[in-house]
Motif scaffolding. Structure first.
Motif, PDB file in Angstrom:
ATOM      1  N   ARG A   1      37.262 -22.561  33.958  1.00 15.44           N
ATOM      2  CA  ARG A   1      36.569 -21.997  32.797  1.00 15.44           C
ATOM      3  C   ARG A   1      35.121 -22.462  32.680  1.00 15.44           C
ATOM      4  NH1 ARG A   1      38.784 -19.863  28.273  1.00 15.44           N
ATOM      5  NH2 ARG A   1      36.587 -19.317  27.992  1.00 15.44           N
ATOM      6  N   VAL A   2      34.880 -23.775  32.903  1.00 15.38           N
ATOM      7  CA  VAL A   2      33.536 -24.310  32.615  1.00 15.38           C
ATOM      8  C   VAL A   2      32.881 -24.975  33.821  1.00 15.38           C
ATOM      9  CG1 VAL A   2      34.214 -24.685  30.217  1.00 15.38           C
ATOM     10  CG2 VAL A   2      34.354 -26.579  31.820  1.00 15.38           C
ATOM     11  N   GLY A   3      33.618 -25.194  34.912  1.00 13.85           N
ATOM     12  CA  GLY A   3      33.050 -25.889  36.054  1.00 13.85           C
ATOM     13  C   GLY A   3      32.975 -27.385  35.808  1.00 13.85           C
ATOM     14  N   ALA A   4      32.354 -28.089  36.732  1.00 17.45           N
ATOM     15  CA  ALA A   4      32.156 -29.540  36.599  1.00 17.45           C
ATOM     16  C   ALA A   4      30.742 -29.787  36.111  1.00 17.45           C
ATOM     17  CB  ALA A   4      32.385 -30.226  37.946  1.00 17.45           C
TER      18      ALA A   4
ATOM     19  N   THR B   1      32.398 -31.948  30.975  1.00 18.28           N
ATOM     20  CA  THR B   1      33.664 -32.403  31.573  1.00 18.28           C
ATOM     21  C   THR B   1      33.601 -33.887  31.902  1.00 18.28           C
ATOM     22  OG1 THR B   1      32.901 -31.689  33.772  1.00 18.28           O
ATOM     23  CG2 THR B   1      34.235 -30.134  32.505  1.00 18.28           C
ATOM     24  N   ASP B   2      32.422 -34.365  32.310  1.00 14.93           N
ATOM     25  CA  ASP B   2      32.261 -35.803  32.559  1.00 14.93           C
ATOM     26  C   ASP B   2      32.558 -36.609  31.299  1.00 14.93           C
ATOM     27  OD1 ASP B   2      31.570 -35.329  35.151  1.00 14.93           O
ATOM     28  OD2 ASP B   2      29.462 -35.899  34.965  1.00 14.93           O
ATOM     29  N   VAL B   3      31.972 -36.163  30.187  1.00 19.27           N
ATOM     30  CA  VAL B   3      32.180 -36.878  28.914  1.00 19.27           C
ATOM     31  C   VAL B   3      33.651 -36.876  28.530  1.00 19.27           C
ATOM     32  CG1 VAL B   3      31.738 -36.758  26.428  1.00 19.27           C
ATOM     33  CG2 VAL B   3      29.848 -36.519  28.052  1.00 19.27           C
ATOM     34  N   TYR B   4      34.289 -35.717  28.591  1.00 21.18           N
ATOM     35  CA  TYR B   4      35.704 -35.632  28.220  1.00 21.18           C
ATOM     36  C   TYR B   4      36.562 -36.570  29.057  1.00 21.18           C
ATOM     37  CZ  TYR B   4      40.459 -34.028  28.983  1.00 21.18           C
ATOM     38  OH  TYR B   4      41.820 -34.002  29.182  1.00 21.18           O
ATOM     39  N   LEU B   5      36.432 -36.508  30.378  1.00 21.27           N
ATOM     40  CA  LEU B   5      37.307 -37.287  31.254  1.00 21.27           C
ATOM     41  C   LEU B   5      37.050 -38.780  31.137  1.00 21.27           C
ATOM     42  CD1 LEU B   5      37.201 -34.916  34.346  1.00 21.27           C
ATOM     43  CD2 LEU B   5      39.215 -35.434  32.968  1.00 21.27           C
ATOM     44  N   TYR B   6      35.778 -39.161  31.030  1.00 14.98           N
ATOM     45  CA  TYR B   6      35.439 -40.582  30.924  1.00 14.98           C
ATOM     46  C   TYR B   6      35.932 -41.159  29.592  1.00 14.98           C
ATOM     47  CZ  TYR B   6      32.664 -44.872  31.061  1.00 14.98           C
ATOM     48  OH  TYR B   6      32.266 -46.194  31.054  1.00 14.98           O
TER      49      TYR B   6
ATOM     50  N   SER C   1      33.196 -46.610  35.691  1.00 16.16           N
ATOM     51  CA  SER C   1      31.955 -46.586  34.914  1.00 16.16           C
ATOM     52  C   SER C   1      30.732 -46.462  35.806  1.00 16.16           C
ATOM     53  CB  SER C   1      31.847 -47.863  34.059  1.00 16.16           C
ATOM     54  OG  SER C   1      32.876 -47.896  33.082  1.00 16.16           O
ATOM     55  N   MET C   2      30.836 -46.884  37.050  1.00 18.48           N
ATOM     56  CA  MET C   2      29.709 -46.748  37.976  1.00 18.48           C
ATOM     57  C   MET C   2      29.418 -45.276  38.290  1.00 18.48           C
ATOM     58  SD  MET C   2      28.618 -49.786  38.347  1.00 18.48           S
ATOM     59  CE  MET C   2      29.162 -49.992  36.628  1.00 18.48           C
ATOM     60  N   ALA C   3      30.402 -44.407  38.070  1.00 17.12           N
ATOM     61  CA  ALA C   3      30.178 -42.976  38.312  1.00 17.12           C
ATOM     62  C   ALA C   3      29.191 -42.385  37.322  1.00 17.12           C
ATOM     63  CB  ALA C   3      31.502 -42.221  38.237  1.00 17.12           C
ATOM     64  N   VAL C   4      29.021 -43.037  36.160  1.00 16.12           N
ATOM     65  CA  VAL C   4      28.052 -42.555  35.170  1.00 16.12           C
ATOM     66  C   VAL C   4      26.636 -42.618  35.730  1.00 16.12           C
ATOM     67  CG1 VAL C   4      27.109 -43.004  32.862  1.00 16.12           C
ATOM     68  CG2 VAL C   4      29.566 -43.201  33.262  1.00 16.12           C
ATOM     69  N   LEU C   5      26.412 -43.505  36.703  1.00 16.56           N
ATOM     70  CA  LEU C   5      25.087 -43.654  37.290  1.00 16.56           C
ATOM     71  C   LEU C   5      24.764 -42.535  38.272  1.00 16.56           C
ATOM     72  CD1 LEU C   5      25.215 -47.500  38.034  1.00 16.56           C
ATOM     73  CD2 LEU C   5      24.338 -46.360  35.984  1.00 16.56           C
ATOM     74  N   LEU C   6      25.754 -41.770  38.674  1.00 18.62           N
ATOM     75  CA  LEU C   6      25.566 -40.692  39.640  1.00 18.62           C
ATOM     76  C   LEU C   6      25.265 -39.377  38.922  1.00 18.62           C
ATOM     77  CD1 LEU C   6      28.416 -41.619  42.152  1.00 18.62           C
ATOM     78  CD2 LEU C   6      25.949 -41.845  42.511  1.00 18.62           C
TER      79      LEU C   6
ATOM     80  N   ALA D   1      28.794 -34.184  37.089  1.00 22.21           N
ATOM     81  CA  ALA D   1      29.927 -33.579  37.797  1.00 22.21           C
ATOM     82  C   ALA D   1      30.609 -34.544  38.751  1.00 22.21           C
ATOM     83  CB  ALA D   1      29.543 -32.318  38.557  1.00 22.21           C
ATOM     84  N   VAL D   2      29.933 -35.624  39.174  1.00 24.59           N
ATOM     85  CA  VAL D   2      30.584 -36.578  40.077  1.00 24.59           C
ATOM     86  C   VAL D   2      31.767 -37.251  39.389  1.00 24.59           C
ATOM     87  CG1 VAL D   2      30.294 -38.768  41.302  1.00 24.59           C
ATOM     88  CG2 VAL D   2      28.558 -36.994  41.508  1.00 24.59           C
ATOM     89  N   LEU D   3      31.576 -37.629  38.127  1.00 24.63           N
ATOM     90  CA  LEU D   3      32.658 -38.267  37.371  1.00 24.63           C
ATOM     91  C   LEU D   3      33.850 -37.330  37.230  1.00 24.63           C
ATOM     92  CD1 LEU D   3      33.658 -40.686  35.798  1.00 24.63           C
ATOM     93  CD2 LEU D   3      32.400 -39.872  33.809  1.00 24.63           C
ATOM     94  N   THR D   4      33.584 -36.060  37.049  1.00 25.61           N
ATOM     95  CA  THR D   4      34.667 -35.072  36.950  1.00 25.61           C
ATOM     96  C   THR D   4      35.422 -34.964  38.264  1.00 25.61           C
ATOM     97  OG1 THR D   4      33.517 -33.782  35.257  1.00 25.61           O
ATOM     98  CG2 THR D   4      35.197 -32.644  36.550  1.00 25.61           C
ATOM     99  N   ILE D   5      34.694 -34.867  39.369  1.00 24.89           N
ATOM    100  CA  ILE D   5      35.336 -34.756  40.685  1.00 24.89           C
ATOM    101  C   ILE D   5      36.165 -36.004  40.982  1.00 24.89           C
ATOM    102  CG2 ILE D   5      34.926 -34.518  43.164  1.00 24.89           C
ATOM    103  CD1 ILE D   5      32.367 -32.966  42.446  1.00 24.89           C
ATOM    104  N   LEU D   6      35.622 -37.173  40.643  1.00 19.34           N
ATOM    105  CA  LEU D   6      36.357 -38.424  40.855  1.00 19.34           C
ATOM    106  C   LEU D   6      37.647 -38.447  40.042  1.00 19.34           C
ATOM    107  CD1 LEU D   6      36.321 -41.326  42.074  1.00 19.34           C
ATOM    108  CD2 LEU D   6      35.151 -42.045  39.982  1.00 19.34           C
TER     109      LEU D   6
END
Length: 435
Positions: free
Chosen positions: A59-62, A66-71, A255-260, A263-268
């Motif tokens: 529906r929305v992609g990465a 989506t990063d905020v929701y998943l984290y 939390s280190m994914a926030v630095l990337l 969409a990286v956090l979503t994929i992870l």
């Protein structure tokens, strides 16, 4: 008996009903059904959860939303995983049981701590420029959901400790089903759609909490706790240290994914969900039948692990092949995930076998693994080539290293060597990702 001592004659072809036997039979049948229902609920929960993620990405992609929701979702679950699952549950089973006072404090405050962790995670994202004003409603809904979810989990682990695994097995089904319904709404923006989804999670958890409260689910476990224990007991300290180090270290890695980039956090998170679902479906549903309180040999679990290695190799080959055909830039992350699957099945089987055949202090063998990997992950962020594959290697290294060490402690050389080879391959990929 009839008068005069004569025997009562039963009609031919009929026997007197023994209601005690009938009741016992019904109870045994109910128990067997309950044992069969838990794996079904677990598989359904994992399947619907993966379906929710797939629908969300369709529906929305990465993206940032989506990063905020998943984290925030994962951070909101962290206190529940550390304290409720890592401390309260084992101490409901342990001989040195948790005291009624400590259990009461945890049940009262852990939901608030979960909500607080969501706010801290939101602050970390804002500090790194990853939290726009449009995403604040998602933060608010996540705070409420974390509170309700913690309350539901406390009751579910109480029921599990009392011998009813169905609640914990299907705990996410109502929330995930309602979330899927929310994702089907024709809402115009990703932020609004994800807000509706998280709100649906909260509403479903509220309904489940009310139902569990009315049914008094889990109350029995907490009503039978001792007022105090013998002085000198450090059981809760040991369990808290083990769980805090494990889950806390993984939270640092994530939390280190926030630095990337976005969409990286979503994929992870999606990769982690896929690996966890595979383990839950093919390992967690079978291992209780292979290793249990009456088990006298670890051979069945080791044979099962040998078959799992073959299955993990097939799944891994499929992941790598798919990436090679449809996305060459995803080839390195795909290889990392393939090795992660191998490490995850090794760790899952080894952990459960160790619970039965190794002493409780055997956890000291692996307690330093997560902190070491977390420190190496933080150090890796200094490299200009720090990327998604690096984080995938970190997650995979935790599982594979823990599994290899426990299998070695169980003196299972061949299975330990396979897990050890996965550790070496993951380490090489980690270095390669930074070059």
């Amino acid at each position: 008996m009839l008068k005069g001592g004569a025997r009562e004659i039963q009609p031919r072809g009929r026997r007197r009903t023994d209601y005690r036997q009938t009741t016992s039979g019904v109870m045994m049948a109910g128990k067997r059904w309950g044992n069969a229902l838990a794996p079904i609920l677990s598989v359904a929960s994992q399947g619907i959860g993966v379906g929710q993620l797939i629908l969300l990405l369709a529906r929305v992609g990465a993206n940032d939303a989506t990063d905020v929701y998943l984290y925030l979702f994962n951070m909101g679950m962290l206190p529940t995983q550390i304290v409720t699952v890592g401390v309260v549950f084992p101490m409901l089973l342990n001989r040195e049981r948790i005291t009624a006072r400590l259990a009461r404090l945890i049940r009262r405050w852990i939901p608030f701590v979960g909500s607080g962790f969501v706010l801290l995670a939101a602050f970390w994202m804002a500090l790194n420029g990853r939290l726009e004003e449009l995403l604040l409603p998602i933060v608010a809904a996540s705070v409420v959901n974390a509170f309700l979810q913690a309350r539901v989990w406390i009751r579910a682990i109480g029921a599990e400790a009392a011998g009813d695994p169905n609640w914990i097995s299907g705990i996410a089904i109502p929330a995930n089903v309602l979330a899927v319904g929310a994702l089907l709404l024709p809402l115009p923006t990703p932020e609004l759609l994800i807000f509706a989804m998280v709100s649906a999670l909260a509403v479903a958890n509220l309904g489940l909490l009310v139902f569990m409260t009315v049914r008094k689910v889990g109350d029995k476990s907490f009503s039978e706790l001792p007022v105090s224990r013998l002085q000198g007991s450090r059981a809760e300290t040991w369990f808290l240290t083990k769980a805090g180090v494990s889950y806390g270290g993984l939270a640092v890695i994530q939390s280190m994914a926030v630095l990337l980039p976005p969409a990286v956090l979503t994929i992870l998170s999606v990769a982690a969900k896929i690996v966890a679902s595979l383990v839950a479906t093919f390992v967690n549903a079978v291992m209780p039948r292979v290793i249990h309180r009456e088990s006298s040999s670890l051979r069945p679990s080791m044979r099962f692990l040998s078959f799992l290695y073959i299955g993990a190799a097939v799944v891994g080959a499929g992941i790598v092949g798919f990436a090679a055909v449809f996305g060459g830039e995803l080839l390195l992350p795909a290889v990392c995930v393939a090795l992660w699957v191998v490490g995850a099945v090794a760790n899952s089987v080894a952990q459960r076998t160790a619970y039965r055949f190794l002493p409780p202090n055997a956890s000291r063998i692996t307690i330093s693994i997560v902190p070491i990997v977390a420190v190496l992950t933080v150090a890796s962020t200094l490299s200009p080539n720090f990327q998604l594959a690096t984080l995938l290697c970190a997650y995979a290294a935790v599982d594979a290293s823990t599994g290899a060490l426990l299998l070695a402690a169980l003196k299972e050389k061949l299975n330990a060597v396979v897990a050890g080879m996965a550790v070496i391959a993951i380490s090489c990929l980690w270095v390669l990702s930074l070059l």
